[in-house]
Design an enzyme around this catalytic site. Structure first.
Site, PDB file in Angstrom:
ATOM      1  N   ARG A 231       0.856  -1.193   0.000  1.00 32.44           N
ATOM      2  CA  ARG A 231       0.000   0.000   0.000  1.00 32.44           C
ATOM      3  C   ARG A 231       0.884   1.232   0.000  1.00 32.44           C
ATOM      4  O   ARG A 231       2.086   1.160   0.284  1.00 32.44           O
ATOM      5  CB  ARG A 231      -0.940   0.003   1.209  1.00 32.44           C
ATOM      6  CG  ARG A 231      -0.261   0.197   2.554  1.00 32.44           C
ATOM      7  CD  ARG A 231      -1.307   0.310   3.661  1.00 32.44           C
ATOM      8  NE  ARG A 231      -0.720   0.483   4.980  1.00 32.44           N
ATOM      9  CZ  ARG A 231      -0.392   1.677   5.502  1.00 32.44           C
ATOM     10  NH1 ARG A 231      -0.567   2.792   4.804  1.00 32.44           N
ATOM     11  NH2 ARG A 231       0.123   1.747   6.721  1.00 32.44           N
ATOM     12  N   HIS A 232       0.283   2.351  -0.328  1.00 35.63           N
ATOM     13  CA  HIS A 232       1.012   3.614  -0.330  1.00 35.63           C
ATOM     14  C   HIS A 232       1.163   4.097   1.105  1.00 35.63           C
ATOM     15  O   HIS A 232       0.223   4.002   1.894  1.00 35.63           O
ATOM     16  CB  HIS A 232       0.259   4.653  -1.163  1.00 35.63           C
ATOM     17  CG  HIS A 232       1.075   5.825  -1.555  1.00 35.63           C
ATOM     18  ND1 HIS A 232       1.384   6.851  -0.680  1.00 35.63           N
ATOM     19  CD2 HIS A 232       1.661   6.156  -2.728  1.00 35.63           C
ATOM     20  CE1 HIS A 232       2.118   7.758  -1.296  1.00 35.63           C
ATOM     21  NE2 HIS A 232       2.307   7.369  -2.540  1.00 35.63           N
ATOM     22  N   PRO A 233       2.334   4.626   1.467  1.00 41.77           N
ATOM     23  CA  PRO A 233       2.512   5.060   2.856  1.00 41.77           C
ATOM     24  C   PRO A 233       1.758   6.329   3.218  1.00 41.77           C
ATOM     25  O   PRO A 233       1.558   6.619   4.396  1.00 41.77           O
ATOM     26  CB  PRO A 233       4.021   5.285   2.956  1.00 41.77           C
ATOM     27  CG  PRO A 233       4.463   5.574   1.564  1.00 41.77           C
ATOM     28  CD  PRO A 233       3.577   4.747   0.684  1.00 41.77           C
ATOM     29  N   LEU A 234       1.324   7.117   2.221  1.00 37.12           N
ATOM     30  CA  LEU A 234       0.706   8.406   2.495  1.00 37.12           C
ATOM     31  C   LEU A 234      -0.739   8.514   2.044  1.00 37.12           C
ATOM     32  O   LEU A 234      -1.458   9.403   2.511  1.00 37.12           O
ATOM     33  CB  LEU A 234       1.523   9.532   1.836  1.00 37.12           C
ATOM     34  CG  LEU A 234       2.977   9.670   2.284  1.00 37.12           C
ATOM     35  CD1 LEU A 234       3.683  10.747   1.470  1.00 37.12           C
ATOM     36  CD2 LEU A 234       3.051   9.989   3.762  1.00 37.12           C
ATOM     37  N   PHE A 238      -4.933   2.842  -1.377  1.00 39.79           N
ATOM     38  CA  PHE A 238      -3.987   2.916  -2.489  1.00 39.79           C
ATOM     39  C   PHE A 238      -3.078   1.701  -2.350  1.00 39.79           C
ATOM     40  O   PHE A 238      -2.002   1.768  -1.772  1.00 39.79           O
ATOM     41  CB  PHE A 238      -3.168   4.212  -2.378  1.00 39.79           C
ATOM     42  CG  PHE A 238      -2.617   4.733  -3.672  1.00 39.79           C
ATOM     43  CD1 PHE A 238      -3.183   5.828  -4.297  1.00 39.79           C
ATOM     44  CD2 PHE A 238      -1.515   4.119  -4.275  1.00 39.79           C
ATOM     45  CE1 PHE A 238      -2.659   6.327  -5.485  1.00 39.79           C
ATOM     46  CE2 PHE A 238      -0.990   4.608  -5.448  1.00 39.79           C
ATOM     47  CZ  PHE A 238      -1.563   5.720  -6.065  1.00 39.79           C
TER      48      PHE A 238
END
Length: 381
Positions: A231-234, A238
């Protein structure tokens, strides 16, 4: 108009390529794709990649991919006669590229100072693991070592798992790509200044420069980021999610897309839930949101979920295996794999540079050279 499409932007540029394995050969392959004459100089035993499989009739696939469109000569740089004829080639060259361990080129008589003395306008590119100077410059640098030291392994993998390498030699390729970019800039600069330059390209520097997201997480006083898996860290949601028969990538970057996702899921009220009211809030409550999304996906196949998401304008995709990717790469207008006529193997698929230009020629790539294939053509008796 037809003639306009036959231009090759680097036609007439001569590059002496002293590199081996991956970072340097990738750099010069990209330049050869644009029409540069690349002369690959190998020791009598050949580039190490000639001896790394997979093989077909003794030909290395990796060597063939990374040395397309090049001419090949053999020179033992410890042999004064061989060195002398190599230096004759260098006198007429625009660019020299090397990826020896720092200090080796100088000991062999082909360092920047020696080459500049016979060709003052030379663009000399040195690719190494950690740069030409400094306490780490003398360290051996394979891709895995650089991945480990760059931090990219520390942020890749599952949170409770081990640091994980990227599935390709990304440090080598990043250095080769930056080297080709720097050489093009140096050629343009030389047109205006009339001067050559020594380019110092470090694999570690190049890989670090490809990590703006973890730097952004840290730069305003935050802690150094760790692993978050697929997943996206931010941004949230996502990442990769379980459907009934596989995994679906869903990439939501703003509130509008999130509201559309909620509507597709039949849960429009989630868009007003305080836990999910912003990208930051959704990221803080990622586990709860993941459970809701995967509950919806459990009743859908990958194909049906993607169809519904795409219809709503939500970026989504399956996770393709390399077999599917390779099959697609041989089809369609983009032609990421193109057919090459190999002198010994016949018709084979071949990678080439991916950029499309309206007025540049895009010929099928030529075969990688046999060891010493162009000695007679390029070395004077």
């Amino acid at each position: 108009m037809e003639q306009q499409h036959q231009r090759q932007p680097l036609a007439g540029i001569k590059i002496v390529d002293l590199t081996r394995v991956l970072s340097g050969p990738f750099c010069t392959a990209l330049l050869s794709d644009l029409g540069a004459e690349v002369i690959k100089v190998e020791p009598p035993g050949g580039d190490e990649y000639r001896h790394v499989g997979p093989f077909e009739q003794g030909e290395s696939a990796l060597f063939t991919l990374m040395n397309r469109n090049k001419k090949g000569v053999v020179a033992d740089l410890k042999n004064p006669g061989h060195l002398a004829r190599l230096l004759e080639l260098v006198r007429e060259a625009d660019v020299l590229v090397e990826n020896f361990k720092p200090g080796v080129a100088e000991r062999l008589g082909v360092g920047f100072a020696a080459i500049k003395a016979i060709n003052p306008d030379i663009i000399y590119a040195s690719i190494s693991g950690f740069g030409q100077q400094g306490e780490s410059s003398g360290l051996p640098a394979y891709d895995l070592v650089v991945q480990a030291m760059s931090g990219i392994m520390a942020i890749t993998g599952e949170p409770d798992g081990e640091p994980t390498k990227v599935g390709e030699s990304i440090a080598d390729l990043a250095a080769g790509l930056y080297a080709s970019w720097a050489i093009l800039a140096a050629l343009f600069d030389r047109q205006r200044s009339g001067e050559g330059v020594h380019l110092d390209i470090a694999m570690l520097d190049c890989l670090f420069s490809l990590m703006p997201t973890p730097v952004a997480q840290w730069m305003f006083g935050g802690e150094a980021p760790g692993r978050v898996g697929n997943r996206h860290p931010l941004s949230t949601p996502f990442g990769s999610f379980n459907a009934a028969d596989g995994r679906v990538i869903i990439a939501v970057l703003n509130n509008r897309q999130f509201a559309a996702l909620c509507a597709v899921m039949g849960r429009p009220g989630l868009a007003q839930d305080a836990r999910f009211g912003s990208d930051e809030a959704r990221t803080r409550h990622e586990p709860a949101l993941r459970d809701l999304i995967e509950s919806w996906l459990s009743g859908h196949s990958v194909a049906s979920a993607i169809a519904s998401l795409a219809a709503a304008g939500i970026p989504a995709s399956p996770v393709l295996d390399m077999g599917e990717v390779l099959a697609r790469a041989r089809q369609g207008e983009r032609r990421l794999l193109r057919t090459q006529r190999h002198a010994r193997l016949g018709e084979i698929p071949m990678m080439t540079q991916p950029v499309r230009a309206s007025a540049w020629a895009s010929p099928a790539p030529a075969t990688a050279p046999a060891l010493g294939e162009h000695d007679a053509e390029l070395f004077r008796p």
